[in-house]
Design a protein around this motif. Structure first.
Motif, PDB file in Angstrom:
ATOM      1  N   HIS B 126       0.944  -1.131   0.197  1.00 56.26           N
ATOM      2  CA  HIS B 126       0.284  -0.051  -0.110  1.00 56.26           C
ATOM      3  C   HIS B 126       0.735   1.182  -0.045  1.00 56.26           C
ATOM      4  O   HIS B 126       0.962   2.282  -1.003  1.00 56.26           O
ATOM      5  N   LYS B 127       1.783   0.691   0.866  1.00 54.58           N
ATOM      6  CA  LYS B 127       2.906   2.931   0.506  1.00 54.58           C
ATOM      7  C   LYS B 127       2.843   3.051  -0.697  1.00 54.58           C
ATOM      8  O   LYS B 127       3.283   3.633  -1.083  1.00 54.58           O
ATOM      9  N   ASN B 128       3.901   1.531  -0.977  1.00 55.17           N
ATOM     10  CA  ASN B 128       4.919   2.045  -2.058  1.00 55.17           C
ATOM     11  C   ASN B 128       3.619   2.434  -3.705  1.00 55.17           C
ATOM     12  O   ASN B 128       3.319   3.570  -4.319  1.00 55.17           O
ATOM     13  N   LYS B 129       2.375   1.597  -2.900  1.00 55.26           N
ATOM     14  CA  LYS B 129       0.979   2.233  -3.995  1.00 55.26           C
ATOM     15  C   LYS B 129       1.096   4.042  -4.073  1.00 55.26           C
ATOM     16  O   LYS B 129       1.408   5.207  -4.604  1.00 55.26           O
ATOM     17  N   GLY B 130       0.882   4.178  -2.703  1.00 56.77           N
ATOM     18  CA  GLY B 130       0.734   5.315  -2.005  1.00 56.77           C
ATOM     19  C   GLY B 130       2.121   6.767  -2.753  1.00 56.77           C
ATOM     20  O   GLY B 130       1.737   7.994  -3.087  1.00 56.77           O
ATOM     21  N   ASN B 131       3.049   6.155  -3.188  1.00 55.71           N
ATOM     22  CA  ASN B 131       4.737   6.717  -3.448  1.00 55.71           C
ATOM     23  C   ASN B 131       4.301   7.684  -4.395  1.00 55.71           C
ATOM     24  O   ASN B 131       5.122   7.767  -4.865  1.00 55.71           O
ATOM     25  N   ILE B 132       3.672   5.963  -5.410  1.00 58.20           N
ATOM     26  CA  ILE B 132       3.442   6.553  -6.812  1.00 58.20           C
ATOM     27  C   ILE B 132       2.372   7.932  -6.645  1.00 58.20           C
ATOM     28  O   ILE B 132       2.866   8.575  -7.556  1.00 58.20           O
ATOM     29  N   PHE B 133       1.823   7.826  -5.620  1.00 55.89           N
ATOM     30  CA  PHE B 133       0.416   9.203  -6.093  1.00 55.89           C
ATOM     31  C   PHE B 133       1.098   9.877  -5.836  1.00 55.89           C
ATOM     32  O   PHE B 133       0.788  11.138  -6.292  1.00 55.89           O
ATOM     33  N   VAL B 134       2.565  10.150  -4.540  1.00 56.67           N
ATOM     34  CA  VAL B 134       3.289  10.850  -4.648  1.00 56.67           C
ATOM     35  C   VAL B 134       3.873  11.665  -5.320  1.00 56.67           C
ATOM     36  O   VAL B 134       3.423  12.844  -5.779  1.00 56.67           O
ATOM     37  N   GLN B 135       4.017  10.965  -6.458  1.00 54.72           N
ATOM     38  CA  GLN B 135       5.173  11.549  -7.465  1.00 54.72           C
ATOM     39  C   GLN B 135       4.366  12.070  -8.546  1.00 54.72           C
ATOM     40  O   GLN B 135       4.615  12.872  -9.099  1.00 54.72           O
ATOM     41  N   GLN B 136       2.961  11.637  -8.399  1.00 58.48           N
ATOM     42  CA  GLN B 136       1.823  12.237  -9.154  1.00 58.48           C
ATOM     43  C   GLN B 136       1.366  13.243  -9.116  1.00 58.48           C
ATOM     44  O   GLN B 136       0.353  14.039  -9.540  1.00 58.48           O
ATOM     45  N   GLN B 137       1.719  13.197  -7.473  1.00 61.44           N
ATOM     46  CA  GLN B 137       1.189  14.698  -6.547  1.00 61.44           C
ATOM     47  C   GLN B 137      -0.488  14.441  -6.108  1.00 61.44           C
ATOM     48  O   GLN B 137      -0.971  16.062  -6.360  1.00 61.44           O
ATOM     49  N   ASN B 138      -0.808  13.002  -6.612  1.00 63.80           N
ATOM     50  CA  ASN B 138      -2.439  12.916  -6.298  1.00 63.80           C
ATOM     51  C   ASN B 138      -2.264  12.667  -4.417  1.00 63.80           C
ATOM     52  O   ASN B 138      -2.094  11.749  -4.082  1.00 63.80           O
ATOM     53  N   TRP B 139      -2.031  13.935  -3.811  1.00 64.28           N
ATOM     54  CA  TRP B 139      -2.514  13.745  -2.166  1.00 64.28           C
ATOM     55  C   TRP B 139      -2.743  12.831  -2.012  1.00 64.28           C
ATOM     56  O   TRP B 139      -2.639  12.339  -0.762  1.00 64.28           O
ATOM     57  N   SER B 140      -4.010  13.197  -2.218  1.00 64.72           N
ATOM     58  CA  SER B 140      -5.345  12.812  -1.672  1.00 64.72           C
ATOM     59  C   SER B 140      -5.307  11.070  -1.853  1.00 64.72           C
ATOM     60  O   SER B 140      -5.908  10.887  -0.841  1.00 64.72           O
ATOM     61  N   LYS B 141      -5.162  11.203  -2.720  1.00 61.71           N
ATOM     62  CA  LYS B 141      -5.316   9.261  -2.784  1.00 61.71           C
ATOM     63  C   LYS B 141      -3.971   8.921  -2.297  1.00 61.71           C
ATOM     64  O   LYS B 141      -4.641   7.743  -1.893  1.00 61.71           O
TER      65      LYS B 141
END
Lengths: 357, 561
Positions: B126-141
């Motif tokens: 889950h964290k890794n998924k979150g990291n990808i979202f962070v790179q896309q600057q999709n903070w809430s996801k």
């Protein structure tokens, strides 16, 4: 002559308030205490006072929806000093007095008023987990661990078909290591029950004929030594708990005092042989227990039997016209106590010469 | 002689003792104050406590379980016993194993090392998924992913720190602060977490705390440039604020301290809310931040308000959902019901005024429902009511009340229908009387309640309805011994006027009245008109209700007629 050598009970400060007082407790390690009670309009109130050069300063005043019957700091560490209270609705609340607007713990503990609350092991280390015990009009006694939300860790109540008696008082004792612990409870029909929390069983029970108003072990954190139970009709009982004889039970003595209901017993935290009883006429009696030469003898069957000592009345003073509803000795200063009475007054009292015993 | 001297000495001694005691008391007070203050400053030392007491039963259960296991081992089928293997039901065995595992989970709250490892792996995904979202600057996801990870494995500081970063990006500074605090609690040498908390605290103007965090971070990693930069900023800010405060008195300092404590209160509230739900958190925290220039106190009340608002909203939606899915089938106008959607407003647009109070009346739903089922046949009449209904529809949220009114109306319609054959007439009549009778007070429990309701409305119609709803034998219970003669005669009057007119049962009321305490006294002070009324009532009982002569005569004796 003798009169002047005895300890004196002096009313140091008297303060009248405009609500009914039910309980008062010193905040450990401070010159402050909390009082709990009921406003005339039926809401609850918690006030914090500080004793400062012969006067009382009101520090905090919190209003709660339900009248508060009882409270204790005994299950909270010196650092936190959280106040656990029981109210008229049967709710158990724990307040952080720095921020008393929202309780940090609530549980619907009973269906009816919580008459009595006691705590254990908040400040002593190696005496088990801090726990609270509540006794209620619904007839049940429940043990709570503040770390477990919403439900008790142990419940002692009559079976479905048995009659439910009003539980008036509860107290912890025998908590000398991390496992042993005992709860004593007194009921309106004169029943006294002692529950062993380690074995989850009734350790001992008896009937004192009159309703038991207050019960207290001389110490909570030692192997149980003495227990005092006060009753209606101006009598109180002192049990020696060192030796239990299977036939005769614990050795005990009875004493008449106050000529009225004995509302309360409180042992001096600095000297467990001295305790005070509070009467329905607003009087305080200071007692000292004298141990017998031998605490146990062997009876005819070769079984150990306890021997009870005797009591000396050290002082008898009347401080109020109404029953004294609560009294709390300061854990930090010998002889200092706060008490509340039904004349809507709270009093800080000083007892002198306690150091000579 | 000697004695009196001794006594004098002792009295003096006592006085001295007292003086000493008071002096001692004063010293003690000061000493205690010191101690108290020190205690409050002291950091928390973690004490290892024994585990929470568990129920005795569960302990014994555990023992039993173990025994069972040993039994099953005994029954183990030997590998060469082919016939036994033929009988062996593999599926059943699998199921049993599953069951055991499940019960184990519920019994033991602590997870074993292996399970922890597995949970950690899952959470890391889950964290890794979150990291990808962070790179896309999709903070809430990303926040959602990290929250999932934390749910699975709440012991990793990284998850909290990463979520804190996302919260920072979304300007949720309070949430960011609490997340970084959680991370620091788990790992007190986590430089990033300190840095993030400092950033969050700077934004909520807790400069001193922020500075402390940065100092700690720099101690752990002296070469951290970002931290240095931030520290400079904060020091500047601190200087500014100090300069402004220096102008004022020293007394200001105490208020700063107080503010400090208040801020901690806010923090706590923020924490509490965080526990509630992550989603609402984002809006809530914004709400906290916006009015922060105002007095802190206000902020707290605001927060509380908004929480209440939210609760209300939730409650509304709950009610609505229930209705929506199944608009109660007993509602006569199923299609006419308009579902009121909850209004989602951002917190700053919400009304600051207190919520309007809605008077709630107790309604016995079971009974109403029953009545409605009877009413279905009279639909045509109900339809005529429709236009009337619109005018009565007052406010949106008065829906419940509205339903109740409708029910009353229906009731009346029904009654009138029974009495009079002219439908149209009855409808008109009903709508007229409706205003008065629409809220017939609930069945009273005490005499005071009865009197209050009784005097509320003077129309005979109302009083009739009020009396009518009282169950049998309730009058003596309600009144106990507080029946007064004027009420007594009023009741008799209503009975003789309204009840006879409608041909309702009255005998039971007469009987009830005779059982009220102090009845004999009441009878003694009865007026002539009452006596006349009573006579007509008894006559009515005899002729219309067909009550037996014996009963009537007994009651008549009681009433001394």
């Amino acid at each position: 002559m003798d009169k002047f050598e005895k300890p004196q009970i002096i009313c140091h400060i008297e303060k009248s308030v405009n609500y009914s007082l039910f309980d008062a407790k010193w905040i450990p390690c401070s010159a402050k205490f909390v009082v709990m009670g009921s406003r005339p309009r039926g809401s609850g109130i918690i006030q914090i006072y500080e004793v400062s050069s012969g006067e009382l300063n009101l520090l905090k005043d919190v209003e709660r929806s339900q009248p508060i019957k009882c409270g204790t700091f005994k299950a909270s560490s010196l650092k936190d000093r959280y106040l656990a209270t029981g109210d008229f609705q049967g709710k158990l609340n724990i307040y952080n007095l720095e921020d008393p607007s929202i309780p940090i713990y609530t549980a619907v503990a009973h269906n009816e008023i919580i008459n009595s609350i006691d705590g254990v092991a908040g400040q002593s280390i190696g005496c088990g987990a801090p726990e609270l015990v509540t006794g209620s009009r619904d007839g049940s006694v429940k043990v709570w661990d503040p770390r477990q939300k919403g439900r008790p860790v142990a419940v002692m109540e009559p079976k479905e078909d048995e009659e439910r008696r009003d539980c008036w008082t509860v107290a912890f004792g025998n908590s000398y290591n991390s496992e042993e612990r005992v709860v004593a409870a007194g009921y309106d029909n004169g029943d006294v029950k002692m529950f062993d929390l380690k074995a989850m069983a009734v350790l001992w029970e008896s009937n004192l004929k009159n309703g038991v108003c207050s019960i207290e072990f001389d110490r909570k954190d030692i192997p149980m030594n003495k227990l005092v139970a006060t009753t209606l009709e101006s009598k109180f009982y002192l049990f020696d708990l060192k030796t239990h004889n299977p036939k005769k039970g614990f050795a005990y003595l009875t004493e008449k005092a106050h000529n009225a209901t004995v509302w309360l017993v409180r042992h001096l935290p600095q000297n467990r042989e001295i305790f005070v009883t509070c009467g329905g006429g607003g009087s305080l009696c200071l007692w000292k227990y004298n141990y017998p030469e031998k605490r146990k003898i062997v009876d005819a069957d070769g079984i150990d039997q306890g021997v009870v000592g005797d009591l000396t009345l050290l002082q008898n003073t009347t401080i109020s016209s109404q029953p004294v509803s609560s009294l709390d000795w300061s854990p930090d200063k010998q002889g200092l106590a706060v008490c509340t009475a039904f004349d809507q007054c709270l009093r800080v009292i000083i007892t002198t010469k306690l150091n000579i015993f | 002689m000697d004695k009196s001297v001794l006594m004098q000495k002792q009295v003096r001694d006592n006085a001295e003792d007292l003086q000493k005691e008071f002096l001692d008391m004063k010293n003690w007070e000061e000493q205690m104050k010191h101690k108290d203050e020190q205690l409050q400053k002291e950091a928390s030392g973690q004490i290892v406590l024994p585990p929470i007491r568990r129920k005795h039963k569960s302990k014994t259960k555990g023992c039993v379980m173990k025994k069972d296991e040993s039994n099953t081992e005994m029954k183990r089928i030997k590998s060469y016993d082919y016939s036994a293997w033929d009988k062996f039901d593999a599926d059943k065995a699998c199921k049993e194993v599953d069951k055991e595992e499940q019960s184990d989970e519920s019994e033991d709250e602590r997870m074993s090392k292996e399970e922890l490892k597995r949970a950690h792996e899952e959470a890391t995904k889950h964290k890794n998924k979150g990291n990808i979202f962070v790179q896309q600057q999709n903070w809430s996801k990303a926040i959602g992913c990290y929250s999932n990870a934390i749910k699975l494995f709440p012991y990793d500081a990284v998850f909290y720190a990463n979520r804190a970063l996302c919260q920072l990006k979304l300007d949720n500074f309070y949430a960011a602060e609490s997340d970084s605090s959680a991370a620091i609690q788990l790992d007190d040498s986590y430089v990033k977490a300190y840095h993030r908390r400092a950033t969050a605290r700077m934004n909520i103007k807790q400069y001193k705390e922020a500075k402390r965090d940065l100092e700690k971070a720099l101690k752990l990693e002296p070469s951290n440039k970002e931290a240095k930069l931030l520290l400079n900023q904060i020091e500047n800010k601190l200087k500014c604020s100090e300069a402004s405060t220096l102008k004022k008195d020293d007394a200001q300092q105490s208020t700063i301290e107080k503010e400090g404590t208040k801020i901690t209160i806010e923090k706590k509230i923020a924490d509490k809310m965080w526990n509630n739900s992550a989603k609402v958190q984002s809006t809530e925290t914004k709400n906290i931040i916006k009015p922060k220039h105002m007095k802190e106190n206000k902020v707290i009340t605001n927060v509380k308000d908004s929480i209440e608002n939210r609760k209300d909203d939730m409650a509304n939606t709950n009610i609505k959902k229930k209705r929506d899915s199944r608009i109660p089938d007993w509602l006569p106008e199923k299609d006419e019901v308009t579902v009121i959607e909850p209004i989602e407003k951002p917190p700053h647009l919400r009304s600051k005024e207190p919520l309007t109070k809605i008077p709630i009346q107790e309604l016995e739903f079971g009974i109403e429902q029953y009545k409605y089922t009877n009413l279905v046949q009279k639909k045509d009449c109900v339809e005529k009511e429709e236009p009337n209904k619109d005018s009565v529809q007052i406010e949106e949220f008065n829906k419940k009340k509205f339903i109740q009114m409708e029910s009353r109306k229906e009731e009346l319609v029904k009654k009138d229908l029974v009495l009079e054959p002219h439908k149209e007439n009855s409808c008109i009549k009903v709508s007229d009387s409706l205003k008065d009778i629409s809220f017939i007070s609930p069945v009273p429990k005490t005499a005071v309640q009865f009197l209050m309701n009784w005097r509320k409305n003077n129309s005979l119609e109302f009083k009739y309805e009020y009396l009518k709803q009282l169950p049998e034998n309730s009058l003596p219970k309600i009144f106990q011994d507080s029946m007064e003669s004027d009420i007594f005669s009023q009741i008799i009057e209503i009975l003789s006027i309204e009840f006879i007119k409608r041909k309702d049962q009255i005998f039971r009321y007469l009987k009830d009245l005779s059982q009220v305490k102090r009845f004999r006294a009441l009878i003694m002070f009865i007026t002539n008109s009452d006596k006349k009324n009573l006579r007509t009532l008894f006559e009515y009982c005899k002729t219309v209700e067909n009550v037996s002569q014996d009963e009537i005569s007994i009651l008549k004796d009681k009433y001394e007629i």
